[in-house]
Enzyme design. Structure first.
Site, PDB file in Angstrom:
ATOM      1  N   HIS A 169      11.528 -37.323 -13.302  1.00  0.00           N
ATOM      2  CA  HIS A 169      12.731 -36.732 -13.873  1.00  0.00           C
ATOM      3  C   HIS A 169      12.421 -35.342 -14.404  1.00  0.00           C
ATOM      4  O   HIS A 169      11.279 -34.872 -14.341  1.00  0.00           O
ATOM      5  CB  HIS A 169      13.298 -37.620 -14.980  1.00  0.00           C
ATOM      6  CG  HIS A 169      12.368 -37.812 -16.149  1.00  0.00           C
ATOM      7  ND1 HIS A 169      11.518 -38.892 -16.252  1.00  0.00           N
ATOM      8  CD2 HIS A 169      12.141 -37.054 -17.257  1.00  0.00           C
ATOM      9  CE1 HIS A 169      10.818 -38.801 -17.370  1.00  0.00           C
ATOM     10  NE2 HIS A 169      11.174 -37.691 -18.007  1.00  0.00           N
TER      11      HIS A 169
ATOM     12  N   TYR B 188      16.736 -36.116 -17.589  1.00  0.00           N
ATOM     13  CA  TYR B 188      17.747 -36.497 -16.598  1.00  0.00           C
ATOM     14  C   TYR B 188      17.078 -36.589 -15.229  1.00  0.00           C
ATOM     15  O   TYR B 188      16.098 -35.885 -14.956  1.00  0.00           O
ATOM     16  CB  TYR B 188      18.883 -35.471 -16.526  1.00  0.00           C
ATOM     17  CG  TYR B 188      19.777 -35.452 -17.744  1.00  0.00           C
ATOM     18  CD1 TYR B 188      20.840 -36.338 -17.868  1.00  0.00           C
ATOM     19  CD2 TYR B 188      19.549 -34.542 -18.777  1.00  0.00           C
ATOM     20  CE1 TYR B 188      21.661 -36.310 -18.994  1.00  0.00           C
ATOM     21  CE2 TYR B 188      20.365 -34.512 -19.903  1.00  0.00           C
ATOM     22  CZ  TYR B 188      21.420 -35.403 -19.999  1.00  0.00           C
ATOM     23  OH  TYR B 188      22.228 -35.389 -21.115  1.00  0.00           O
ATOM     24  N   THR B 189      17.619 -37.448 -14.379  1.00  0.00           N
ATOM     25  CA  THR B 189      17.105 -37.599 -13.023  1.00  0.00           C
ATOM     26  C   THR B 189      18.109 -37.034 -12.024  1.00  0.00           C
ATOM     27  O   THR B 189      19.239 -37.522 -11.957  1.00  0.00           O
ATOM     28  CB  THR B 189      16.839 -39.074 -12.675  1.00  0.00           C
ATOM     29  OG1 THR B 189      15.943 -39.640 -13.636  1.00  0.00           O
ATOM     30  CG2 THR B 189      16.235 -39.194 -11.279  1.00  0.00           C
TER      31      THR B 189
END
Length: 277
Positions: free
Chosen positions: A79, A96-97
C-alpha cells in the site's frame, strides 16, 4: 610490463574497489528508477486528473504519473501512505491501497470511502481536479510470489476490499498464476458494496479461479447472499479448508478482524495460514 611495474598495487586495488562501488550505486539508481515513481522515504506529489463520484460518500480518484508510460511501482499486496490535512488544518497520514496495478501505466487510482468524522476523509472530500496528493511507499508486510499458495481465502469488510481486489486482480490477470481466490465480502447495505462491478467482472472473466460471496447486515428484500455477520459456517462453505498450501487474508474494521481471527483459530487455521492487512 613497464607500466605495471610503475603502478602502486594498493592504489590499483583502491581504484578497482571504488569503480565497483560506483557501478553498484549506478545500478541501484537505475533499478530504483525503473521500478516506478514511488519513494519509500520521501513523499512525492501526484496530480488529481479525474474524480468520479460512485455514491454519496465514495469516489474514485485518478492521479497522473509523470509520463503516459510511467508505472507507480507498487508490488502486489503493498500500500501507499497518503498525506493531507484534516478539518482543523492538522497534518494527517493514512494508508491506502490503489485499485490499479503496475500494468495500468500513466496513472493510479484510489477508491475512497469518505466518513463524516474521518480526518483523511476530509482531505479527499475537499480535493478537486488539479490538486496534488502527497504519497510515499511502497509500504506493507505482505509479500507475494506466483505459486506460493494453492489458494487464497479472503475476508473483507467495507473499504478493506481494496487490497483484496488488488491481489486478486494481479493473480487472475497473470496467465502463469494458477492460484484460486475465494472472497467473502461483508457490508452493511447493498449500496455500501465497493467495486461490485469490477468484482463481478472478475467472476465472469475467471469463473474457475475466482469466487465471491457477498454478506450484508441489512440486505434488500430480494437477496441471495449471506445475511448478518460473517460466520464460521460461511467460512467453511466459501473458503479453502486449513492446509499447508493455502492462506486466509483479512482486512476490515478492527472488530471484524478480531472476530475473524477467533473463528479461523477455532476452525484450525494456524497462524502461518492467516495474514491481516
Amino acid at each position: 610490463m613497464a607500466i605495471l611495474e610503475t603502478l602502486d598495487i594498493p592504489t590499483v586495488g583502491v581504484a578497482v574497489a571504488v569503480s565497483a562501488v560506483l557501478a553498484v550505486v549506478a545500478y541501484r539508481s537505475f533499478t530504483s528508477k525503473s521500478r516506478g515513481c514511488l519513494n519509500p522515504e520521501e513523499f512525492k506529489k501526484f496530480k488529481l486528473v479525474k474524480r468520479t463520484q460512485l455514491s454519496h460518500n465514495v469516489a474514485e480518484f485518478r492521479f497522473a504519473l509523470p509520463t503516459p508510460t510511467s508505472m507507480l511501482g507498487l508490488p502486489i499486496g503493498k500500500h501507499i501512505s497518503c498525506k493531507g490535512k484534516d478539518a482543523t488544518g492538522a497534518e494527517v497520514v493514512k494508508p491506502y491501497t490503489p485499485t490499479t496495478l503496475d500494468s495500468d501505466v500513466g496513472y493510479f487510482e484510489l477508491v475512497i470511502k469518505m466518513y463524516p468524522q474521518g480526518r483523511m476523509s476530509h482531505h479527499f472530500r475537499e480535493m478537486c481536479v488539479g490538486d496534488y496528493l502527497a504519497v510515499k511507499g511502497p509500504k506493507g508486510r505482505f509479500n507475494y510470489q506466483v505459486g506460493q499458495v494453492r489458494a487464497f481465502g479472503m475476508l473483507a469488510g467495507g473499504s478493506g476490499i481494496t487490497p483484496m481486489y488488488q491481489v486478486a486482480r494481479a493473480i487472475l490477470e497473470n496467465v502463469e498464476d494458477k492460484t484460486k481466490v475465494h472472497l467473502i465480502y461483508a457490508n452493511v447495505t447493498f449500496e455500501d458494496i465497493l467495486l461490485k462491478e469490477e468484482l463481478n467482472g472478475l467472476t465472469s472473466s475467471y469463473p474457475d479461479s475466482f469466487k465471491v460471496y457477498y454478506v450484508l447486515n441489512e440486505p434488500p428484500k430480494v437477496w441471495n447472499g449471506g445475511v448478518g455477520f460473517v460466520s464460521k459456517e460461511m467460512i467453511k462453505a466459501h473458503c479453502p479448508p486449513p492446509a499447508s498450501d493455502i492462506q486466509i487474508l483479512r482486512c476490515g474494521p478492527p472488530p471484524m478482524n478480531k472476530a475473524m481471527a477467533a473463528i479461523l483459530d477455532d476452525l484450525g487455521y494456524s497462524s502461518e495460514m492467516q495474514f491481516q492487512f
